[in-house]
Design a protein around this motif. Structure first.
Motif, short mmCIF file in Angstrom:
data_model
loop_
_atom_site.label_atom_id
_atom_site.label_comp_id
_atom_site.label_asym_id
_atom_site.label_seq_id
_atom_site.Cartn_x
_atom_site.Cartn_y
_atom_site.Cartn_z
N ALA A 229 14.29 74.55 -15.86
CA ALA A 229 13.42 75.43 -16.48
C ALA A 229 12.40 74.92 -17.21
O ALA A 229 11.27 75.43 -17.49
CB ALA A 229 14.30 76.28 -17.52
N GLY A 234 8.62 80.41 -16.57
CA GLY A 234 9.24 81.55 -15.95
C GLY A 234 10.72 81.68 -15.44
O GLY A 234 11.57 82.59 -15.85
N LEU A 235 10.98 80.71 -14.90
CA LEU A 235 12.52 80.05 -14.56
C LEU A 235 13.32 80.14 -15.55
O LEU A 235 14.47 80.69 -15.65
CB LEU A 235 12.48 79.22 -13.58
CG LEU A 235 13.62 78.82 -13.03
CD1 LEU A 235 14.45 80.11 -12.24
CD2 LEU A 235 13.76 77.60 -12.03
N GLU A 237 12.91 81.39 -18.62
CA GLU A 237 13.34 82.77 -19.42
C GLU A 237 14.33 83.28 -18.35
O GLU A 237 15.11 84.22 -19.04
CB GLU A 237 11.90 83.62 -19.36
CG GLU A 237 10.84 83.01 -20.31
CD GLU A 237 9.64 83.83 -20.29
OE1 GLU A 237 9.51 84.74 -19.41
OE2 GLU A 237 8.67 83.53 -20.96
N THR A 238 14.48 83.47 -17.23
CA THR A 238 15.17 84.13 -16.27
C THR A 238 16.68 83.42 -16.65
O THR A 238 17.45 84.16 -16.84
CB THR A 238 14.92 83.82 -14.76
OG1 THR A 238 13.56 84.48 -14.53
CG2 THR A 238 15.90 84.59 -13.94
N LEU A 239 16.60 82.17 -16.68
CA LEU A 239 17.97 81.47 -16.90
C LEU A 239 18.57 81.59 -18.44
O LEU A 239 19.82 81.55 -18.29
CB LEU A 239 17.61 79.92 -16.66
CG LEU A 239 17.27 79.50 -15.21
CD1 LEU A 239 17.16 78.07 -15.29
CD2 LEU A 239 18.48 79.89 -14.23
N ASP A 240 17.58 81.89 -19.23
CA ASP A 240 18.24 82.24 -20.70
C ASP A 240 18.98 83.55 -20.56
O ASP A 240 19.91 83.76 -21.36
CB ASP A 240 17.00 82.54 -21.46
CG ASP A 240 16.42 80.99 -21.91
OD1 ASP A 240 16.90 80.09 -21.74
OD2 ASP A 240 15.09 81.37 -22.11
N GLU A 241 18.67 84.53 -19.56
CA GLU A 241 19.33 85.88 -19.55
C GLU A 241 20.78 85.55 -18.84
O GLU A 241 21.53 86.72 -18.89
CB GLU A 241 18.51 86.88 -18.89
CG GLU A 241 17.36 87.11 -19.76
CD GLU A 241 17.73 87.76 -20.73
OE1 GLU A 241 18.57 88.24 -21.23
OE2 GLU A 241 16.76 87.53 -21.91
N LEU A 242 20.69 84.49 -17.98
CA LEU A 242 21.96 84.36 -17.01
C LEU A 242 23.20 84.17 -17.71
O LEU A 242 24.20 84.84 -17.18
CB LEU A 242 21.57 83.28 -16.35
CG LEU A 242 22.73 82.66 -14.89
CD1 LEU A 242 22.85 84.35 -14.20
CD2 LEU A 242 22.43 81.63 -14.20
N THR A 245 24.87 87.38 -18.91
CA THR A 245 25.27 88.26 -17.63
C THR A 245 26.61 87.75 -17.05
O THR A 245 27.50 88.36 -16.77
CB THR A 245 24.07 88.36 -16.53
OG1 THR A 245 23.06 88.55 -17.02
CG2 THR A 245 24.79 88.90 -15.33
#
Length: 446
Positions: A229, A234-235, A237-242, A245
């Motif tokens: 990241a 951008g990646l 921010e996506t991994l922060d949500e992973l 989940t």
């Protein structure tokens, strides 16, 4: 006269005597008394039957002290005497005449004691007939109106759609038969289905048991993805949500394991039903192939190109049909309500009308070489009588247009049963509730 001729003459007389005894002597019989709650319009001479065969007749009908019907019958030999356990039922073969009423006997076993001559079968051993009027009288006026509306509405619904209904009914039986085969096959290949379900349960259980290792693996992946990241915001921010989940997914897997544990009883219960599942699916294929034309026809029935020719168009036209048909239904209901007093007045006189039809039918049913017996036509006022100057009696013809002058059609106002001689028990004439008749207007004579 020689001896031979005398012997021949004696033999002839003996034969004639035997024939007379057989034809005129009768078969004998026994009389019994049957008590019914109601006689169901039985009359004297009605048949007494066993298994559809006439074995006697009704001799007399009277009322008991508690207003039940006492019916005297004769049972002919060899069916007499009857035995204990015999039951009697009043039946009718049609509604057209009281002559179609008869008493059906169900004899008791021959091993039971015989009934004495004149014995009585009470209401515990008898069953009265249920007339159609009794059935409809159990319904109130609103229910009868609703029944009429349902019948008329059904006729309107299927009007003009006879062919479509017949086509749908033609495929109903094959569909039910194929469904029956499908359900039968579900209970066969139990072993294979059981193995598939158990294997699936084991896989999910194994995944649940490794949840800690999976969590660590996901954590390592998080660290790795964090390094990646740094190269891409951008990646990142996506991994922060992973992680969130994945944590929620881990909870789901844990809950799934307990759900699979609860599923085990269902699997155990499904084993007998899945014995021959493989064979079932093999035999289910012909059903699918045979069902293709059915669904094709159903599709055409529901949605055929063009206006006003399919079920969809029919549904669209129902509001207009309801708008047009509602006044007709309202007028029909109004007409039936207005006709109810006429029916109420006419109903008490039904036995007179039915009795006339029965008697007239009996007199015209038989025929000879010249045709039916009844060959007479009533002719009123065809002649007038006068006496000539010389004292002779003369019949003078009257022209047809003058024959009905001075004749009346309202000379009598008899009550129901007033067309026959009054019975000693006062059962006729009968003044019906609300009836417009004169009880004193009866026949003369004893």
């Amino acid at each position: 006269m020689t001896v031979a001729r005398g012997a021949a003459l004696g033999a002839l007389l003996l034969v004639v005597a035997i024939v007379v005894i057989v034809l005129l002597g009768g078969g004998g019989g026994e009389q019994y008394r049957l008590v019914f709650q109601t006689a169901g319009q039985l009359v004297r001479g009605n048949d007494v039957q066993i298994g559809g065969r006439r074995i006697g007749s009704v001799d007399d009908i009277s009322l008991t002290d508690d207003n039940q019907a006492a019916v005297e019958i004769t049972v002919e030999e060899p069916y007499a005497p009857l035995h204990e356990g015999t039951t009697a039922t009043i039946r009718l073969s049609s509604l057209s005449s009281v002559a179609n009423r008869y008493i059906s006997l169900t004899p008791g076993p021959n091993s039971a004691p015989e009934l004495k001559p004149g014995a009585t079968l009470d209401t515990a051993s008898t069953t009265s007939v249920v007339d159609i009027d009794q059935l409809f009288n159990t319904l109130d006026e609103r229910t009868r109106e609703g029944l009429v509306n349902v019948i008329q509405g059904s006729a309107t619904q299927y009007e003009g759609k006879t062919r479509e209904v017949q086509e749908a009914a033609k495929y109903l039986s094959p569909a039910l038969s194929s469904t029956s085969k499908l359900m039968l096959e579900l209970t066969r290949d139990q072993r294979n289905l059981e193995a598939a379900i158990v294997s699936g349960a084991r896989v999910v259980s194994a995944v649940g048991e490794k949840r800690n290792e999976l969590s660590a693996l996901i954590g390592s992946l998080n660290v790795m993805m964090g390094a990646i990241a740094s190269e891409n915001q951008g990646l990142a921010e996506t991994l922060d949500e992973l992680p969130g989940t994945l944590r929620e997914a881990n909870t789901t897997f844990v809950d799934l394991r307990s759900a699979l544990d609860d599923l085990n009883p269902l699997v155990d219960a499904s084993k007998p039903a899945t014995k021959d599942l493989a064979r079932f699916f093999g035999e289910f294929r012909p059903l699918v192939d045979e069902a293709v034309p059915t669904f094709t026809d159903l599709s055409a029935f529901v949605n055929t190109p063009g206006p006003d020719n399919d079920a969809t168009d029919l549904v669209r036209m129902l509001p207009e049909l309801q708008r047009v048909g509602s006044p007709a239904f309202e007028n029909s209901v109004k007409a039936m309500r207005q006709g109810q007093p006429v029916v109420d007045f006419f109903r008490p006189y039904t036995p007179e009308l039915v009795g006339w039809l029965r008697s007239f039918g009996q007199s015209t049913a038989n025929y000879d070489a010249n045709g039916h017996y009844a060959r007479a036509l009533a002719n009123f006022g065809a002649f007038t009588y006068s006496q000539g100057a010389d004292g002779s009696e003369v019949l003078n013809p009257v022209s047809p247009d003058q024959r009905f002058l001075n004749q009346r059609a309202d000379a009598t106002r008899r009550c129901p049963g007033g067309a026959s001689q009054a019975r000693p028990d006062g059962s006729n004439p009968w003044l019906a509730p609300g009836g417009d008749c004169a009880p004193s207007d009866t026949l003369t004579g004893p």
